[in-house]
Design a protein around this motif. Structure first.
Motif, PDB file in Angstrom:
ATOM      1  N   UNK A 170       0.832  -1.162   0.029  1.00 23.04           N
ATOM      2  CA  UNK A 170      -0.177   0.055  -0.088  1.00 23.04           C
ATOM      3  C   UNK A 170       0.969   1.469   0.039  1.00 23.04           C
ATOM      4  N   UNK A 171       2.028   1.445   0.749  1.00 26.47           N
ATOM      5  CA  UNK A 171       2.763   2.573   1.181  1.00 26.47           C
ATOM      6  C   UNK A 171       3.934   2.485   0.450  1.00 26.47           C
ATOM      7  N   UNK A 172       4.396   1.278  -0.062  1.00 26.39           N
ATOM      8  CA  UNK A 172       6.019   1.349  -0.301  1.00 26.39           C
ATOM      9  C   UNK A 172       6.332   2.049  -1.114  1.00 26.39           C
ATOM     10  N   UNK A 173       5.570   2.718  -2.152  1.00 21.03           N
ATOM     11  CA  UNK A 173       6.027   3.501  -3.363  1.00 21.03           C
ATOM     12  C   UNK A 173       5.483   5.036  -3.043  1.00 21.03           C
ATOM     13  N   UNK A 174       4.863   5.317  -2.055  1.00 19.29           N
ATOM     14  CA  UNK A 174       4.556   6.587  -1.392  1.00 19.29           C
ATOM     15  C   UNK A 174       5.974   7.209  -0.990  1.00 19.29           C
ATOM     16  N   UNK A 178       5.343   6.746   3.026  1.00 23.33           N
ATOM     17  CA  UNK A 178       5.881   5.500   3.027  1.00 23.33           C
ATOM     18  C   UNK A 178       7.011   5.434   3.927  1.00 23.33           C
ATOM     19  N   UNK A 179       8.217   5.906   3.774  1.00 24.40           N
ATOM     20  CA  UNK A 179       9.429   5.943   4.882  1.00 24.40           C
ATOM     21  C   UNK A 179       9.078   6.224   6.177  1.00 24.40           C
ATOM     22  N   UNK A 180       7.921   7.103   6.575  1.00 23.93           N
ATOM     23  CA  UNK A 180       7.700   7.916   7.860  1.00 23.93           C
ATOM     24  C   UNK A 180       6.915   6.474   8.531  1.00 23.93           C
ATOM     25  N   UNK A 181       6.090   6.013   7.889  1.00 24.60           N
ATOM     26  CA  UNK A 181       5.329   4.974   8.249  1.00 24.60           C
ATOM     27  C   UNK A 181       5.975   3.768   8.789  1.00 24.60           C
ATOM     28  N   UNK A 182       7.012   3.409   7.907  1.00 28.27           N
ATOM     29  CA  UNK A 182       7.805   2.319   7.969  1.00 28.27           C
ATOM     30  C   UNK A 182       8.528   2.459   9.215  1.00 28.27           C
ATOM     31  N   UNK A 183       9.213   3.844   9.529  1.00 29.23           N
ATOM     32  CA  UNK A 183      10.155   3.980  10.564  1.00 29.23           C
ATOM     33  C   UNK A 183       9.077   3.811  11.796  1.00 29.23           C
TER      34      UNK A 183
END
Length: 334
Positions: A170-174, A178-183
């Motif tokens: 869902x957010x990998x390419x945002x 994307x990076x903020x959510x992953x963190x």
């Protein structure tokens, strides 16, 4: 002694350390015997398996290298293929023996140390012979708690894997979100992992000193740790950092033999790491038990010392764990 237990709620990081050192010094003879009987083999298994695993692993890689350079279908290829399969079987079997041995000695050492500290707080006479006769009677309960904790960690990791998968689709390419959510996901996972680890460590003490085990002990531990979570986290990181330093030095200079420092220095560093690990494991187990009494005192839960003393005596007859009703909620008037 009741007054001392009541005042334990005021112990902070260094106060808990000081209490643990005082207990170890007071019963240095018994703790030395426990260390030699249980913690020494635990430390040997923990450090020794790293060196043996390294030897077995690179032996397999060397055999695989020869296999890949041998034409398929030849007798030598078949022979090397059989050797690789055999070596992998030995490697897996060794890992299974290692995990089993580590778990057994860890549970036995936990039982011995927690029982010994409890005897101090109930003013009971304690001998090494009594400790060793008690240890086999409680390890099964600790095993139940460990298995429940393992299931909890497994479910937690599965939930983390599912979360990562949902992020990927869902957010990998945002670009920004994307990076903020992953963190945030990774930080949340790390915090949760530490929290569950602390609950498990305290649950081991609860299992030995009360009639709770498994998920009940974990729930009790979760409730006890409230209010002392910051101190518990600091202790967790400091002690695990110390373990990491010891393990890293052992891996670098003994397992990988980095720097070509010579066999004498390798042996010296190995012995030093081994001795430091012995002391650290004993200290960790005593600290965990002290934290249990600190948390009980913080929540104004007074352990009925006569009931606890009777329970400790019960180890030499019918096993009668301390029941929850014997940990009574009462207001202290200081």
């Amino acid at each position: 002694m009741d007054r001392e237990l009541e005042e334990m709620q005021f112990l902070g990081l260094f106060g808990i350390y000081a209490e643990a050192y005082k207990l170890i010094f007071k019963l240095r003879k018994i703790f030395t015997q426990i260390t030699l009987a249980l913690i020494l083999p635990l430390s040997f298994v923990f450090l020794g398996h790293e060196k043996i695993s390294e030897i077995l692993y690179w032996r397999i890689r060397y055999t695989e290298y020869k296999l890949h350079r041998t034409p398929a279908g030849t007798p030598r290829f078949d022979s090397l293929s059989d050797i690789v399969s055999s070596e992998w079987s030995v490697y897996v079997l060794f890992k299974a023996v290692y995990v089993t041995s580590l778990l057994v000695f860890a549970l036995l050492a936990t039982s011995a140390v927690v029982y010994t500290v409890a005897c101090v707080y109930t003013n009971r006479e304690i001998t090494f012979k009594k400790v060793m006769s008690v240890v086999p009677k409680v390890w099964k309960r600790l095993m139940v708690t460990f298995l429940c904790t393992y299931l909890g960690f497994f479910a937690y990791n599965v939930a983390f894997a599912v979360t990562l998968y949902l992020w990927f689709v869902t957010l990998c390419e945002v670009s920004i979100v994307g990076p903020v959510v992953l963190w945030i996901v990774f930080v949340s996972y790390a915090i949760g992992f530490v929290y569950v680890s602390i609950i498990w460590q305290l649950a081991s003490v609860v299992t030995v000193l009360e009639d709770s085990c498994g998920f009940k002990a974990m729930i009790k531990s979760k409730n006890l740790i409230k209010g002392k979570i910051l101190v518990s986290i600091l202790i967790f990181f400091k002690l695990n950092f110390s373990l990491g330093v010891i393990d890293s030095y052992f891996r670098i200079y003994v397992v990988y033999e980095w720097g070509e420092i010579g066999i004498i220095k390798v042996i010296g560093i190995g012995v030093l790491c081994f001795l430091l690990l012995l002391k650290l494991i004993l200290f960790v187990l005593v600290v965990q038990t002290v934290i249990y009494f600190v948390c009980n005192s913080f929540h104004h839960e007074s352990v009925d010392k006569s009931a606890l003393s009777d329970y400790l005596e019960g180890y030499f007859g019918d096993y009668m764990p301390l029941k929850a009703k014997d940990v009574q909620l009462e207001e202290y008037h200081l």
